[in-house]
Write an enzyme that holds these catalytic residues in place. Structure first.
Site: not given
Ligand code: 3HC
Length: 281
Positions: A118, A139, A151, A189
């Site tokens: 992540s 991800h 992702e 994130n």
């Protein structure tokens, strides 16, 4: 290369979700973990989730058939039978670097090695292999069986061919694929964690109660979960880890982790997984 079998490394929350969606998409899955207890837990979690989905007629094959496509194993040689690897081990740099070095030595030369990290640099993970062009970020979001996004992240050396393989696998798993740069936090994130971090600053300032902060974002912005509830769901330790990487690698003080978030982690209040976070479970 034709991909029939995918290895998922790590049977934690993300790994078991990825194994499930892979099996639902028709792949044979090797779910590897060194801890047999973790594998047992993963099997029970997948079974429960598949049963729910079967009841809602959301599976294209019987749950038992999908489950039987997953081999739960602690034997490293089983991993070699796969044509694509998704690493979903604990989010620790040293661990991932060692895993990728070992995978590189063990797997056939044309196998693409994807990582569900992540926040760790894909380029840096790839540098621990001799096939940097075949390493990419993949991800997934939590809970993997429900969330629609994957992702994709290219490292500096990732080839178009390897990246296109990652996209194809993600899309076959029913996910929508977006491409983000190999920069701290990637896209999700980079945006999500500062919001969660800000919610901890707000809580620390008594701006509103935890419940009201969450209600504000749920009812005011139509989020399915408030940011504090989501922190408990993702793991406050994971949130802190990502915030620290954003702060360190982007070098801007606006990313500094909230002292309250750090305090929760010091207390072992990681959220749902430890029974206590912002809320008690
Ligand atoms: N398997 C199968 N079904 C599941 C499931 C699973 N693992 N998890 C939830 N469901 C189903 C439930 O059975 C329920 O179905 P129903 O509506 O038919 O009854 C439906 O999903 C909704 O679940 P719940 O009723 O339990 O609860 P919610 O309505 O609150 O939904 C949620 C739960 C889907 C988790 C929703 O709250 C949500 O979307 N939350 C936000 C999650 C999020 O933002 N994830 C991303 C986190 S960031 C990340 O992962 C990146 C990482 O790097 C940090």
């Amino acid at each position: 290369m034709k991909i029939d079998t995918i290895c998922v490394l790590g049977a934690g929350n993300m790994g078991n979700g990825i194994a499930q969606v892979g099996a639902c998409a028709g792949y044979n899955i090797i779910l590897f973990d060194i801890a047999s207890l973790q594998l047992e837990k993963a099997k029970a979690t997948i079974q429960k989730s598949l049963t729910k989905l079967e009841e809602k007629k959301k599976l294209s094959a019987p749950a038992s058939q999908i489950l039987s496509a997953i081999k739960f194993t602690s034997t490293l040689t089983d991993v070699k039978t796969s044509q694509f690897v998704i690493e979903a081990a604990t989010e620790r740099r040293d661990l991932k670097f060692k895993l990728f070095k070992d995978l590189d030595e063990m797997m056939a030369k044309d196998v693409v090695l994807a990582t569900n990290t992540s926040s760790i640099s894909i380029t840096e993970i790839a540098s621990h292999t001799r096939r940097a062009e075949k390493v990419a970020g993949m991800h997934f979001m939590n809970p993997v069986p429900i969330m629609l996004l994957v992702e994709g992240i290219r490292g500096l050396a990732t080839s178009d061919e390897a990246f296109s393989t990652v996209r194809t696998v993600a899309e076959k798993m029913g996910k929508t694929f977006i491409e983000a740069k190999d920069a701290p936090g990637f896209a999700v994130n980079r945006i999500l964690m500062p919001m969660i971090n800000e919610a901890f600053f707000a809580l620390n300032e008594n701006l509103a109660s935890a419940k009201d902060i969450d209600q504000a974002m749920k009812l005011g912005c139509n989020f399915p979960m408030g940011p504090l509830e989501l922190a408990d769901f993702v793991g406050i330790d994971v949130c802190l880890f990502v915030c620290e990487i954003l702060h360190r690698d982007l070098g801007d003080s606006k990313y500094r982790p909230s002292p309250l978030m750090r305090k929760y982690v010091e207390a072992g209040w990681f959220g749902r997984k430890t029974g206590r976070g912002v809320y008690t479970y």
